[in-house]
Design a protein around this motif. Structure first.
Motif, mmCIF file in Angstrom:
data_model
loop_
_atom_site.group_PDB
_atom_site.id
_atom_site.type_symbol
_atom_site.label_atom_id
_atom_site.label_comp_id
_atom_site.label_asym_id
_atom_site.label_seq_id
_atom_site.Cartn_x
_atom_site.Cartn_y
_atom_site.Cartn_z
ATOM 1 N N LYS A 252 -35.817 40.842 -18.252
ATOM 2 C CA LYS A 252 -35.612 40.927 -16.809
ATOM 3 C C LYS A 252 -36.644 40.057 -16.101
ATOM 4 O O LYS A 252 -37.725 39.803 -16.632
ATOM 5 C CB LYS A 252 -35.724 42.375 -16.320
ATOM 6 N N GLU B 145 -30.222 39.540 -15.346
ATOM 7 C CA GLU B 145 -29.538 38.386 -14.757
ATOM 8 C C GLU B 145 -28.243 38.778 -14.056
ATOM 9 O O GLU B 145 -27.859 38.149 -13.065
ATOM 10 C CB GLU B 145 -29.256 37.335 -15.831
ATOM 11 N N ASP B 146 -27.569 39.809 -14.549
ATOM 12 C CA ASP B 146 -26.305 40.220 -13.933
ATOM 13 C C ASP B 146 -26.501 41.279 -12.853
ATOM 14 O O ASP B 146 -25.529 41.883 -12.388
ATOM 15 C CB ASP B 146 -25.334 40.739 -14.998
ATOM 16 N N ALA B 147 -27.743 41.492 -12.432
ATOM 17 C CA ALA B 147 -28.007 42.512 -11.411
ATOM 18 C C ALA B 147 -28.993 42.006 -10.361
ATOM 19 O O ALA B 147 -29.782 42.777 -9.808
ATOM 20 C CB ALA B 147 -28.543 43.781 -12.071
ATOM 21 N N HIS C 197 -30.744 31.819 -12.062
ATOM 22 C CA HIS C 197 -29.980 31.677 -13.305
ATOM 23 C C HIS C 197 -30.562 30.558 -14.177
ATOM 24 O O HIS C 197 -30.575 30.663 -15.409
ATOM 25 C CB HIS C 197 -28.511 31.421 -12.991
#
Length: 206
Positions: free
Chosen positions: A80, A173-175, A190
């Motif tokens: 994270k 990365e997806d949050a 990203h």
């Protein structure tokens, strides 16, 4: 990429500042000051603030015009990335800010991380040097700015907010939360994850 009128305005302001720095002619000084006023009106007309505010910012500048430097600390833990929530606009960003005179990029980013997140950190590698005007940040700034993204490692401290930050946290990365787009863009976040997954990638630069 910033619109051409914004680039022209800042280029005119730089020409005026450089002229005011080196001219010894009162006549030329008057002309350069007029060029700077016109540049301020152009930038303000495009939404960059009032002409008086823009002109006042430029009038504080002295000597040869050069880009300002913004440093951003990139820290990962458990896959994270560390972000702080800005007090000014409520958006999240990589910890960082202006580099101070007489500080190296390493010293500047380590200071900013401590001030904004509470973590002590060690700068390890330059990941990217971006031209803010070419990256698509908003709003348009009256100065030309280079943004340095520096990979860092936590060496101590603990999460702590400051007068500049409302929260400190790590995100997958997806949050990724809503970002402070003046400071950090989603595609930059990203890209930092790409550097994290592949440490052999060379640094980016505009």
């Amino acid at each position: 990429m910033e619109p051409r009128w914004a680039v022209w305005a800042k280029e005119l302001a730089a020409v005026a500042q450089n002229g005011l720095t080196y001219t010894e002619s009162a006549y030329e000084r008057e002309r350069y000051e007029k060029v700077r006023r016109i540049a301020a009106e152009i930038l303000a007309a495009g939404g960059g603030g009032s002409p008086e505010t823009v002109a006042a910012l430029w009038q504080r500048e002295r000597n040869y015009a050069t880009p300002k430097v913004d440093v951003r600390g990139v820290i990962f833990r458990d896959d994270k990335i560390l972000l702080v929530r800005e007090a000014l606009d409520g958006g999240w960003t990589l910890p960082g800010g202006w580099a101070d005179p007489c500080q190296s990029p390493r010293e500047a980013v380590e200071r900013e991380i401590l001030e904004e997140s509470g973590f002590e950190a060690r700068a390890e590698r330059l990941l990217a040097v971006y031209d803010r005007a070419r990256q698509g940040h908003t709003p348009i700034m009256p100065f030309h700015i280079y943004k340095l993204f520096i990979l860092c490692r936590i060496t101590g401290g603990a999460p702590a907010i400051s007068h500049e930050t409302l929260a400190v946290d790590f995100f997958a990365e997806d949050a990724i939360p809503s970002l402070s787009l003046s400071r950090t863009l989603p595609r930059q976040i990203h890209r930092m994850f790409e550097f994290y997954r592949d440490p052999t990638l060379p640094p980016d630069f505009d």
